[in-house]
Design a protein around this motif. Sequence first.
Motif: not given
Length: 57
Positions: A4-6, A8-14
Motif C-alpha cells: 500500500i505504501t509503495a 501511494y508513493q508511486s502516485i504522489s509527490r514526496p
Amino acid sequence: MNAITAAYQSISRPIAFNPFITLSFLALPVIPTLKLTARGLYDFDQQKFIPIEASIN
C-alpha cells in the motif's frame, strides 16, 4: 502495508509525513466530528458523508 505504501508513493509527490498515520487518527473517539468509516469520511456535525475525490496528475 508495504504494498500500500509503495502504491501511494508511486502516485504522489514526496511528503514529509506519513498519510496513513494521519488518517488513522480520524477513527479516534477524541475527534468526534469526523469519522473514517468503511463507507467513507463522515461529518457528525452535519450528519452526512464528505465527498472525497482523488486524481492522478
